[in-house]
Scaffold this motif. Sequence first.
Motif, PDB file in Angstrom:
ATOM      1  N   ASN A  43      15.794  33.240 -54.929  1.00  0.00           N
ATOM      2  CA  ASN A  43      16.141  34.610 -54.565  1.00  0.00           C
ATOM      3  C   ASN A  43      16.989  35.269 -55.648  1.00  0.00           C
ATOM      4  O   ASN A  43      17.978  34.680 -56.095  1.00  0.00           O
ATOM      5  N   PRO A  44      16.682  36.492 -56.059  1.00  0.00           N
ATOM      6  CA  PRO A  44      17.589  37.226 -56.947  1.00  0.00           C
ATOM      7  C   PRO A  44      18.901  37.485 -56.228  1.00  0.00           C
ATOM      8  O   PRO A  44      18.924  37.694 -55.006  1.00  0.00           O
ATOM      9  N   PRO A  45      20.027  37.478 -56.938  1.00  0.00           N
ATOM     10  CA  PRO A  45      21.321  37.699 -56.294  1.00  0.00           C
ATOM     11  C   PRO A  45      21.380  38.995 -55.502  1.00  0.00           C
ATOM     12  O   PRO A  45      21.999  39.045 -54.429  1.00  0.00           O
ATOM     13  N   THR A  46      20.743  40.050 -55.982  1.00  0.00           N
ATOM     14  CA  THR A  46      20.790  41.319 -55.257  1.00  0.00           C
ATOM     15  C   THR A  46      20.103  41.218 -53.906  1.00  0.00           C
ATOM     16  O   THR A  46      20.506  41.884 -52.946  1.00  0.00           O
ATOM     17  N   TYR A  47      19.073  40.383 -53.802  1.00  0.00           N
ATOM     18  CA  TYR A  47      18.421  40.169 -52.510  1.00  0.00           C
ATOM     19  C   TYR A  47      19.407  39.561 -51.521  1.00  0.00           C
ATOM     20  O   TYR A  47      19.486  39.980 -50.355  1.00  0.00           O
ATOM     21  N   ASN A  48      20.163  38.568 -51.983  1.00  0.00           N
ATOM     22  CA  ASN A  48      21.135  37.922 -51.107  1.00  0.00           C
ATOM     23  C   ASN A  48      22.242  38.890 -50.690  1.00  0.00           C
ATOM     24  O   ASN A  48      22.722  38.845 -49.552  1.00  0.00           O
ATOM     25  N   VAL A  49      22.652  39.769 -51.596  1.00  0.00           N
ATOM     26  CA  VAL A  49      23.643  40.784 -51.247  1.00  0.00           C
ATOM     27  C   VAL A  49      23.092  41.702 -50.161  1.00  0.00           C
ATOM     28  O   VAL A  49      23.747  41.987 -49.158  1.00  0.00           O
ATOM     29  N   LEU A  50      21.864  42.178 -50.349  1.00  0.00           N
ATOM     30  CA  LEU A  50      21.289  43.104 -49.380  1.00  0.00           C
ATOM     31  C   LEU A  50      21.028  42.436 -48.031  1.00  0.00           C
ATOM     32  O   LEU A  50      21.197  43.063 -46.977  1.00  0.00           O
ATOM     33  N   LYS A  51      20.649  41.156 -48.039  1.00  0.00           N
ATOM     34  CA  LYS A  51      20.474  40.431 -46.785  1.00  0.00           C
ATOM     35  C   LYS A  51      21.800  40.267 -46.043  1.00  0.00           C
ATOM     36  O   LYS A  51      21.826  40.131 -44.808  1.00  0.00           O
ATOM     37  N   SER A  52      22.902  40.313 -46.768  1.00  0.00           N
ATOM     38  CA  SER A  52      24.216  40.197 -46.136  1.00  0.00           C
ATOM     39  C   SER A  52      24.498  41.374 -45.216  1.00  0.00           C
ATOM     40  O   SER A  52      25.312  41.253 -44.287  1.00  0.00           O
ATOM     41  N   ILE A  53      23.863  42.511 -45.455  1.00  0.00           N
ATOM     42  CA  ILE A  53      24.075  43.688 -44.612  1.00  0.00           C
ATOM     43  C   ILE A  53      23.743  43.369 -43.157  1.00  0.00           C
ATOM     44  O   ILE A  53      24.435  43.817 -42.230  1.00  0.00           O
ATOM     45  N   GLU A  54      22.689  42.586 -42.931  1.00  0.00           N
ATOM     46  CA  GLU A  54      22.316  42.212 -41.569  1.00  0.00           C
ATOM     47  C   GLU A  54      23.429  41.410 -40.894  1.00  0.00           C
ATOM     48  O   GLU A  54      23.739  41.618 -39.713  1.00  0.00           O
ATOM     49  N   ILE A  55      24.022  40.491 -41.623  1.00  0.00           N
ATOM     50  CA  ILE A  55      25.098  39.666 -41.079  1.00  0.00           C
ATOM     51  C   ILE A  55      26.294  40.537 -40.725  1.00  0.00           C
ATOM     52  O   ILE A  55      26.888  40.399 -39.647  1.00  0.00           O
ATOM     53  N   LEU A  56      26.646  41.456 -41.603  1.00  0.00           N
ATOM     54  CA  LEU A  56      27.777  42.343 -41.358  1.00  0.00           C
ATOM     55  C   LEU A  56      27.544  43.213 -40.123  1.00  0.00           C
ATOM     56  O   LEU A  56      28.431  43.365 -39.278  1.00  0.00           O
ATOM     57  N   ARG A  57      26.351  43.772 -40.004  1.00  0.00           N
ATOM     58  CA  ARG A  57      26.042  44.638 -38.863  1.00  0.00           C
ATOM     59  C   ARG A  57      26.069  43.851 -37.550  1.00  0.00           C
ATOM     60  O   ARG A  57      26.612  44.322 -36.543  1.00  0.00           O
ATOM     61  N   GLU A  58      25.494  42.666 -37.548  1.00  0.00           N
ATOM     62  CA  GLU A  58      25.467  41.865 -36.333  1.00  0.00           C
ATOM     63  C   GLU A  58      26.870  41.417 -35.924  1.00  0.00           C
ATOM     64  O   GLU A  58      27.179  41.302 -34.733  1.00  0.00           O
TER      65      GLU A  58
END
Length: 416
Positions: free
Chosen positions: A80-95
């Motif tokens: 995974n590119p690092p930016t993908y992992n950053v953007l996937k973190s948004i889901e964790i933050l929202r939940e």
Amino acid sequence: MLTAITGGVLIDGLGGDPVRDAVVVIGDDRILAAGPGRSVRVPAGARVLDAAGRTILPGFIDTHVHCTYRARDMRQHLLNPPTYNVLKSIEILRETLACGVTTARDMGGADAGFRQALAEGLVDGPRLMIAIGMVSQTGGHGDYWTPADLRVKKRAWLPDTVADGVDGMRRMVRELLMRGADFIKICATGGITSVTDSWDEPQFTVEEIRVAVTEAAARGRHVAAHAEGRAGINNALRAGVHSLEHGWFINEESIDLLLQTGAWWTPTLALVPLSVARRQKDSTWAASQLGREDEKDAQIYALMQRQVPLWKEAVRRGVKVAFGTDQSHRLLVGENLVELGFMVDWLGMSPMQAIVCATSRAAECIGMPDAGAVAPGKYADILVVDGDPLENIRILEERARLHLVMKGGRPFTCAL
């Protein structure tokens, strides 16, 4: 614009008796007034949210989360590119916010950019305090070396946080503080997910830990210590850490040290039993992980259950406890409030005690006095739930019962 929440039963997070037919008045990001409807007036022109028949609570504070993403499949994670992992973190933050956690202390993974984006409202999530990374000795819990002679970088935006010796610890703590850490996280023992160490072995000497405490204190910061095994727990407490994370295998000496030093205990009880239950339902859940987490979790779960009488004794004697889950990509995302039931069952707390530990006491632990209570001058972090959590703490696990999540006066979800 002013907002008034009316008609509900108020549990203010400070441990007082519930207030029936309460009114909470909010202006901007703060609570202006809170109390019984007979003494708190609804301002003219205020937007009114009717909470009749429901319970009004402070937003919860999770003092131990990992809110940034990494794939469970280590091969996929490395692709995974690092930016993908950053953007996937948004889901964790929202939940995390959606389940009622309005403030959190990230124990490694989020850097200053995450904190700033949340503060500015670029992404939705809890108000965040950050450690940036976990400081580990070589070969320790935070050193992601693998037998293939590869050091895996789980989050590419973080600095290398491996340090050895008093001077190495001093330099590392200073660097993390320079990068904007709100507190320092160190690994005083191995951990369940480690490849090259055991969860019960001590890591760092008392002198190494003490220099971290001293350097952090010079900048008005504190040290949180990951510690699962007994020797590392007591080393961390002797060195003066502010909070003990996990700390499952405390003994009588540990309790004495917690009381003598005034350190906080964040027991993170739910993670291991929920991991064991998850694997029983899905044998492939951990198949792609490094190490043998399934065996370690099962072993620790059996040992944890033997510790319950001692945990209850620690609470009875007055050890300071803060709510924390160890939420991560592994488990508990959006399920943080499950921890409250374990605090009642395994620590012997009343539902009110558990709620206070997750609100005003947690705010005290993390040094954020404006959070954790529904009281004038505090942040307008408010939940409205169906039912009475003092009768059944586990209703807070049911997301369908959560009709309002408000952070800093701004509704994230509202069904009132």
